[in-house]
Design a protein around this motif. Structure first.
Motif, PDB file in Angstrom:
ATOM      1  N   LYS A   1     -16.219  -8.663   5.870  1.00 40.39           N
ATOM      2  CA  LYS A   1     -15.987  -7.236   5.665  1.00 40.39           C
ATOM      3  C   LYS A   1     -15.425  -7.008   4.270  1.00 40.39           C
ATOM      4  O   LYS A   1     -14.695  -7.834   3.739  1.00 40.39           O
ATOM      5  N   THR A   2     -15.758  -5.861   3.695  1.00 36.83           N
ATOM      6  CA  THR A   2     -15.277  -5.522   2.354  1.00 36.83           C
ATOM      7  C   THR A   2     -14.480  -4.228   2.402  1.00 36.83           C
ATOM      8  O   THR A   2     -14.743  -3.352   3.234  1.00 36.83           O
ATOM      9  N   GLY A   3     -13.507  -4.115   1.522  1.00 33.66           N
ATOM     10  CA  GLY A   3     -12.702  -2.907   1.511  1.00 33.66           C
ATOM     11  C   GLY A   3     -11.686  -2.926   0.394  1.00 33.66           C
ATOM     12  O   GLY A   3     -11.732  -3.759  -0.509  1.00 33.66           O
ATOM     13  N   VAL A   4     -10.750  -1.971   0.464  1.00 37.88           N
ATOM     14  CA  VAL A   4      -9.701  -1.873  -0.544  1.00 37.88           C
ATOM     15  C   VAL A   4      -8.341  -1.782   0.131  1.00 37.88           C
ATOM     16  O   VAL A   4      -8.213  -1.365   1.280  1.00 37.88           O
ATOM     17  N   PHE A   5      -7.349  -2.197  -0.627  1.00 36.27           N
ATOM     18  CA  PHE A   5      -5.949  -2.055  -0.258  1.00 36.27           C
ATOM     19  C   PHE A   5      -5.373  -1.089  -1.291  1.00 36.27           C
ATOM     20  O   PHE A   5      -5.185  -1.449  -2.450  1.00 36.27           O
ATOM     21  N   LEU A   6      -5.161   0.155  -0.877  1.00 37.29           N
ATOM     22  CA  LEU A   6      -4.804   1.244  -1.788  1.00 37.29           C
ATOM     23  C   LEU A   6      -3.320   1.533  -1.686  1.00 37.29           C
ATOM     24  O   LEU A   6      -2.861   2.190  -0.748  1.00 37.29           O
ATOM     25  N   ALA A   7      -2.538   1.055  -2.655  1.00 34.09           N
ATOM     26  CA  ALA A   7      -1.083   1.234  -2.599  1.00 34.09           C
ATOM     27  C   ALA A   7      -0.644   2.702  -2.681  1.00 34.09           C
ATOM     28  O   ALA A   7       0.177   3.106  -1.850  1.00 34.09           O
ATOM     29  N   PRO A   8      -1.093   3.527  -3.641  1.00 35.68           N
ATOM     30  CA  PRO A   8      -1.900   3.238  -4.828  1.00 35.68           C
ATOM     31  C   PRO A   8      -0.998   2.983  -6.038  1.00 35.68           C
ATOM     32  O   PRO A   8       0.219   3.156  -5.961  1.00 35.68           O
ATOM     33  N   PHE A   9      -1.608   2.592  -7.170  1.00 34.34           N
ATOM     34  CA  PHE A   9      -0.869   2.388  -8.412  1.00 34.34           C
ATOM     35  C   PHE A   9      -1.314   3.421  -9.442  1.00 34.34           C
ATOM     36  O   PHE A   9      -2.498   3.491  -9.763  1.00 34.34           O
ATOM     37  N   HIS A  10      -0.365   4.198  -9.951  1.00 32.35           N
ATOM     38  CA  HIS A  10      -0.701   5.232 -10.936  1.00 32.35           C
ATOM     39  C   HIS A  10       0.323   5.255 -12.054  1.00 32.35           C
ATOM     40  O   HIS A  10       1.534   5.290 -11.805  1.00 32.35           O
ATOM     41  N   ALA A  11      -0.166   5.252 -13.284  1.00 30.30           N
ATOM     42  CA  ALA A  11       0.702   5.277 -14.455  1.00 30.30           C
ATOM     43  C   ALA A  11       1.552   6.547 -14.471  1.00 30.30           C
ATOM     44  O   ALA A  11       1.114   7.624 -14.041  1.00 30.30           O
ATOM     45  N   LEU A  12       2.770   6.431 -14.985  1.00 30.75           N
ATOM     46  CA  LEU A  12       3.736   7.529 -14.948  1.00 30.75           C
ATOM     47  C   LEU A  12       3.302   8.732 -15.777  1.00 30.75           C
ATOM     48  O   LEU A  12       3.732   9.858 -15.499  1.00 30.75           O
ATOM     49  N   ARG A  13       2.442   8.547 -16.762  1.00 34.56           N
ATOM     50  CA  ARG A  13       2.056   9.655 -17.639  1.00 34.56           C
ATOM     51  C   ARG A  13       0.985  10.552 -17.020  1.00 34.56           C
ATOM     52  O   ARG A  13       0.677  11.616 -17.556  1.00 34.56           O
ATOM     53  N   GLU A  14       0.421  10.134 -15.883  1.00 32.72           N
ATOM     54  CA  GLU A  14      -0.687  10.894 -15.296  1.00 32.72           C
ATOM     55  C   GLU A  14      -0.213  12.014 -14.378  1.00 32.72           C
ATOM     56  O   GLU A  14       0.871  11.956 -13.801  1.00 32.72           O
TER      57      GLU A  14
END
Length: 386
Positions: free
Chosen positions: A7-20
């Motif tokens: 099976k394929t998938g993602v593990f979405l924490a997510p990670f986002h830069a502070l400037r966004e």
């Protein structure tokens, strides 16, 4: 033909830069799940975090409920609910509701909580989090199976607690426990016969630790009278692909430094050690922590994970890292779906290749016969006109 199915998938924490812009970050996370659904990824696991400013989903259940309305096929799991933060009765009720609202597409991933700052803000002692995971999981599994629970600990007190709904998914909503180096998650998952999510990297050392944890899972499962099944084991890794290695390396310059800084200054387990002064992409690739390259490179990376599991596994999850900009990120997931996944899903193109090869071997004789038949029809038609 290779009969394995990963099976394929993602593990979405997510990670986002502070400037966004945080609103646009969350919107893009939702767009990612819609994109993955169209590309036939099997699952996505969404995290719970409350501190640090980088991982900004606080309630995965809320995000999953919204995603379920915008997707058709992909399964959606909590990756993970940090059980020490919640009363086990109320969190079980929320997930049971989600089981119904998604008509069985939701999965219930649990863990002790990874960001120590969350625990501190809640007045929790980090050294007690794994004990509390174990205590809460014991109760939750019983509740999800429709049983009545009376249990008192130093942090919850349940008196004839029973959920109002039986599980929509039969026999029970799919569950999994996050496991890193500690044996607690593996032992608990095996005892309850639920899945295991191996996080914490894919270096040779990490793969050996994951395989050891799976061994503990099997021991725990058998001691509880259960048959261990590798199909419920998933390993989390990093990957970004492009048409060329050079393009992939150029892509990740967009966000890899922000990611490295977060894991060096805030998160308590640096992905790239502070003393690594060279190109972080080179470090990640050379240590086996990540694939940053072409689809063929990614196939080799996944093959390494399969071999490192020492017997096979059920799923490979990509930690959604946002190292590249949005266009390159979308393209990376598409390239993997087109050219990497078929290799690990019962060799999806094996029969196509066999059919092609069969036709190719008959090209000369079949072609000659076909041309002769066409010419015969032409000759017959011309003869009839005379």
């Amino acid at each position: 033909m290779d009969d394995r199915f990963v099976k394929t998938g993602v593990f979405l924490a997510p990670f986002h830069a502070l400037r966004e812009n945080p609103l646009l970050c969350l919107e893009r996370d939702m767009e990612l799940l819609i994109h993955l659904d169209r590309l036939n990824y099997h699952e996505a696991w969404i995290g719970e975090h409350h501190s640090g400013g980088f991982e900004i989903i606080a309630c995965p259940e809320m995000f999953i409920a919204a995603a379920a309305e915008r997707t058709r096929h992909i399964r959606l799991g909590t990756g993970v609910v940090s059980l020490p933060y919640h009363n086990p009765f109320t969190v079980a009720g929320r997930l049971m509701q989600l089981d119904y609202m998604t008509r069985g597409r939701a999965m219930f991933g649990v863990g002790p909580g990874s960001l120590v700052y969350d625990a501190i803000k809640m007045g929790l002692k980090p050294e007690e989090q794994r004990r509390k995971l174990d205590e809460a999981l014991e109760v939750i599994v019983e509740l999800m199976q429709g049983r009545m629970v009376t249990r008192k600990t130093d942090w919850f007190d349940l008196n004839e607690a029973r959920l109002q709904l039986r599980s929509y998914s039969q026999p029970m909503m799919e569950m999994a426990v996050a496991a890193n180096r500690s044996p607690v998650g593996a032992v608990a998952a095996g005892r309850h016969g639920i899945g295991m999510l191996s996080i914490g990297g894919t270096s040779d050392e990490s793969l050996a630790a994951h395989a050891k944890n799976w061994g503990l899972y099997e021991e725990s499962a058998r001691a509880a009278g259960r048959a261990p099944d590798r199909r419920v084991w998933r390993i989390v890794t990093f990957a970004h692909v492009a048409e060329t290695r050079e393009q992939a390396r150029a892509d990740v310059k967009f966000g890899l430094e922000d990611f490295r800084r977060y894991f060096t200054e805030v998160a308590t387990f640096p992905i790239v050690p502070p003393d690594v002064t060279g190109d972080p992409a080179e470090y990640l690739v050379s240590t086996g922590l990540a694939c940053i390259g072409t689809p063929d490179d990614c196939i080799r990376h996944f093959e390494r994970l399969w071999s490192g599991s020492r017997g096979g596994l059920g799923g490979i999850l990509l930690l959604a890292h946002n190292w590249a900009d949005w266009a390159a990120t979308r393209r990376s997931y598409e390239l993997m779906a087109r050219y990497v996944h078929p290799h690990f899903q019962r060799d999806a193109n094996a029969l196509r290749q066999s059919s092609y090869d069969d036709a190719a071997t008959k090209y000369a004789s079949a072609g000659a016969a076909s041309r002769a038949a066409v010419q015969a029809a032409i000759d017959k038609h011309q003869a009839e006109k005379k």
